[in-house]
Write a protein that holds these residues in place. Structure first.
Motif, short mmCIF file in Angstrom:
data_model
loop_
_atom_site.label_atom_id
_atom_site.label_comp_id
_atom_site.label_asym_id
_atom_site.label_seq_id
_atom_site.Cartn_x
_atom_site.Cartn_y
_atom_site.Cartn_z
N THR A 91 23.74 -6.58 -55.71
CA THR A 91 24.54 -7.52 -56.10
C THR A 91 24.79 -7.64 -57.93
OG1 THR A 91 24.03 -9.06 -54.73
CG2 THR A 91 24.95 -10.17 -56.71
N ALA A 92 23.81 -7.18 -58.76
CA ALA A 92 23.73 -7.31 -60.04
C ALA A 92 24.58 -5.96 -60.37
CB ALA A 92 22.22 -7.14 -60.65
N LEU A 93 24.38 -4.87 -59.78
CA LEU A 93 24.78 -3.65 -60.19
C LEU A 93 26.31 -3.65 -59.95
CD1 LEU A 93 22.53 -1.06 -59.27
CD2 LEU A 93 23.05 -1.66 -61.48
N LEU A 102 30.50 -1.07 -65.76
CA LEU A 102 29.16 -0.47 -65.90
C LEU A 102 29.12 0.70 -64.78
CD1 LEU A 102 26.29 -0.21 -67.26
CD2 LEU A 102 25.50 -1.61 -65.35
N ASP A 103 28.51 1.90 -64.96
CA ASP A 103 28.50 3.01 -64.11
C ASP A 103 27.21 2.86 -63.67
OD1 ASP A 103 28.17 5.39 -62.85
OD2 ASP A 103 28.56 6.63 -64.56
N PRO A 104 27.18 2.70 -62.45
CA PRO A 104 25.84 2.30 -61.89
C PRO A 104 24.86 3.53 -62.09
CG PRO A 104 27.18 1.34 -60.31
CD PRO A 104 27.96 2.38 -61.42
N THR A 105 25.35 4.73 -62.07
CA THR A 105 24.45 6.07 -61.97
C THR A 105 23.96 6.06 -63.50
OG1 THR A 105 26.50 7.37 -62.72
CG2 THR A 105 26.02 7.14 -60.50
N HIS A 133 19.79 4.25 -69.12
CA HIS A 133 19.35 5.41 -69.81
C HIS A 133 20.50 6.28 -70.25
CE1 HIS A 133 20.78 7.58 -66.15
NE2 HIS A 133 20.43 6.50 -65.58
N THR A 134 21.91 6.22 -69.79
CA THR A 134 22.90 6.82 -70.40
C THR A 134 23.98 5.72 -70.92
OG1 THR A 134 22.39 8.62 -68.96
CG2 THR A 134 24.39 8.73 -69.91
#
Length: 214
Positions: A91-93, A102-105, A133-134
């Motif tokens: 849900t949050a992602l 936002l890119d989940p990866t 991280h990215t």
């Protein structure tokens, strides 16, 4: 049962927060806990921490002033759980992708905080702590829902001069932050105060300025 999901490749500053957050209980964060009858609407928010130019920062957004609920309030990305969401993390992602692109990866989910309760809307909210991280450029995907997005340094939030007390018309007084041209209060401010404390960033401050909310 631990909620600590991973510590792989996290920066050093992340570890105290991750380890303490995985063990904290809801009553250590707020007195507003989900009702035991289970009728609250499930939802989730993403507490996204990244390494910024001034140290760790957190992603916040300002909700549109035209929304029915929480209009104009600074908040974390997030929203109500949909049937296809596997869990609060999904849900949050998903919400962060829909709201700010936002890119989940680009994200490593670290842990979750206990379920909390927003009594005004009867939402049961799972805060999801994640390492960005990215980091990549973000923006408001739908200005009708999100008016602006910002990465706010944790050092600014921890600065005692930024700390205020926010008084709701009901008389309730809770933590607040006057930062980046935003007054952060309510649920979001309470969770941010907890993050600062657990991560070791909180600085001593004298409860001073009292800001009355409209």
């Amino acid at each position: 049962m631990t909620r600590y999901l991973t510590s792989t490749n996290l920066p050093t500053w992340w570890h105290p927060l991750a380890e303490r957050a995985a063990k904290i209980e809801g009553r250590e964060i707020t007195r507003f806990l989900p009702p035991k009858n289970g009728d609250a609407t499930p939802s989730a928010v993403l507490i996204l921490l990244a390494e910024g130019g001034d140290g760790p920062d957190v992603l916040l957004m300002q909700r549109s002033a035209t929304l029915r609920h929480h209009a104009g309030q600074p908040s974390f990305p997030g929203g109500v759980t949909e049937p296809d969401d596997a869990d609060p993390i999904a849900t949050a992602l998903r919400e962060a992708n829909e709201e700010v692109g936002l890119d989940p990866t680009s994200v490593t989910v670290v842990t979750t905080l206990p379920d909390l309760w927003i009594n005004v809307t009867n939402y049961r909210v799972t805060p999801v702590l994640a390492w960005w991280h990215t980091a990549h450029p973000i923006l408001s995907i739908n200005p009708g829902e999100v008016s602006s997005v910002a990465r706010v340094p944790l050092s600014d939030l921890a600065d005692p001069i930024r700390r205020v007390r926010a008084r709701h018309p009901s008389g309730y007084i809770g933590p607040g932050f006057d930062v980046n041209g935003m007054l952060v209060w309510g649920f979001t401010a309470g969770v941010l105060a907890t993050v600062l404390r657990l991560g070791g960033w909180e600085q001593p401050w004298e409860p001073g300025r009292l800001h009355d909310l409209a």
